[in-house]
Write a protein that holds these residues in place. Structure first.
Motif, short mmCIF file in Angstrom:
data_model
loop_
_atom_site.label_atom_id
_atom_site.label_comp_id
_atom_site.label_asym_id
_atom_site.label_seq_id
_atom_site.Cartn_x
_atom_site.Cartn_y
_atom_site.Cartn_z
N UNK A 7 22.20 17.08 75.71
CA UNK A 7 21.98 16.73 74.38
C UNK A 7 20.72 15.60 74.46
N UNK A 8 21.17 14.84 75.29
CA UNK A 8 20.19 13.66 75.34
C UNK A 8 18.75 14.25 75.86
N UNK A 9 18.73 14.85 76.61
CA UNK A 9 17.56 15.66 77.12
C UNK A 9 16.72 16.34 75.92
N UNK A 10 17.61 17.15 75.50
CA UNK A 10 17.11 17.95 74.14
C UNK A 10 16.32 17.05 73.25
N UNK A 11 17.05 15.89 72.95
CA UNK A 11 16.48 15.07 71.91
C UNK A 11 15.37 14.25 72.38
N UNK A 12 15.12 13.94 73.72
CA UNK A 12 13.90 13.54 74.27
C UNK A 12 12.86 14.54 74.00
N UNK A 13 13.04 15.83 74.19
CA UNK A 13 12.11 16.95 74.04
C UNK A 13 11.70 16.96 72.82
N UNK A 15 11.78 14.92 70.45
CA UNK A 15 11.16 13.49 70.07
C UNK A 15 9.75 13.56 70.46
N UNK A 16 9.62 14.28 71.75
CA UNK A 16 7.96 14.44 72.37
C UNK A 16 7.37 15.17 71.34
N UNK A 17 7.91 16.01 70.59
CA UNK A 17 7.08 16.90 69.65
C UNK A 17 5.90 17.74 70.56
N UNK A 18 6.53 18.32 71.62
CA UNK A 18 5.57 19.14 72.46
C UNK A 18 5.25 20.44 71.86
N UNK A 19 3.98 20.84 72.01
CA UNK A 19 3.71 22.11 71.54
C UNK A 19 4.25 23.42 72.23
N UNK A 60 5.07 22.32 76.04
CA UNK A 60 3.87 21.41 76.54
C UNK A 60 3.56 21.57 78.02
N UNK A 61 3.63 20.76 78.93
CA UNK A 61 3.45 21.00 80.26
C UNK A 61 4.40 20.90 81.10
N UNK A 62 5.75 21.01 80.53
CA UNK A 62 6.85 20.50 81.08
C UNK A 62 7.65 21.85 81.64
N UNK A 63 7.42 22.85 80.98
CA UNK A 63 8.35 24.16 81.21
C UNK A 63 7.83 25.32 80.82
N UNK A 72 8.84 28.14 66.54
CA UNK A 72 8.46 26.95 65.99
C UNK A 72 6.91 26.49 66.72
N UNK A 73 6.07 25.75 65.96
CA UNK A 73 4.71 25.16 66.64
C UNK A 73 5.03 24.11 67.56
N UNK A 74 5.96 23.35 67.43
CA UNK A 74 6.18 22.19 68.26
C UNK A 74 7.72 21.75 68.30
N UNK A 75 8.14 21.15 69.53
CA UNK A 75 9.64 20.90 69.47
C UNK A 75 9.91 19.84 68.38
N UNK A 76 8.95 19.06 67.84
CA UNK A 76 9.24 18.15 66.68
C UNK A 76 9.54 18.73 65.31
#
Length: 135
Positions: A7-13, A15-19, A60-63, A72-76
């Motif tokens: 869940x903490x990692x999900x929240x980080x992702x 918050x990062x608002x990755x496209x 994003x470039x993470x996965x 959705x357009x972004x994780x944010x």
């Protein structure tokens, strides 16, 4: 403990608002990429996909992953206060007891925290009324 870390990692992702970006590739290109990251389960999923082109979504470039979408357009855009991880359980790959045992994470996501609360209230009421429970 594991769910808290996830869940903490999900929240980080979030918050990062990755496209989230959709990419169309050939079956051969998808196979090449999956083999490069050594993910045999994704190869089985790829083999089961009948449609062309194959669609991949990048976070994003993470996965990236095979997926038909849409997203959705972004994780944010995800409402982090309306997402809850519920439990972890073992599950056989493809539901076949002769295959590998993997971990499955159960969770739920809603558009608003009020919808999540209503769902949790419904679950609590169903548990309270469960006729299989003594007492």
């Amino acid at each position: 403990e594991d769910l808290k870390k996830i869940k903490k990692e999900m929240e980080r992702i979030i918050k990062a608002n990755l496209p989230l970006v959709r990419e169309e590739v050939t079956r051969e290109e998808a196979r090449k990429r999956i083999e490069a990251v050594k993910e045999p389960y994704k190869l089985e999923i790829l083999d089961a996909i009948k449609e062309e082109p194959i669609t991949i979504y990048h976070v994003g470039d993470e996965w990236w992953d095979l997926c038909a979408g849409p997203h959705v357009e972004s994780t944010g855009k995800l409402p982090r206060n309306a997402i809850e991880l519920q439990s972890i359980a073992g599950a056989y790959w493809r539901g076949d007891e002769k295959r590998e045992m993997l971990q499955r994470i159960y969770g739920t996501a809603w558009e608003t925290k009020e919808q999540l609360k209503a769902y949790k209230d419904l679950l609590a009421e169903a548990k309270r009324r469960d006729h299989r429970t003594l007492g």
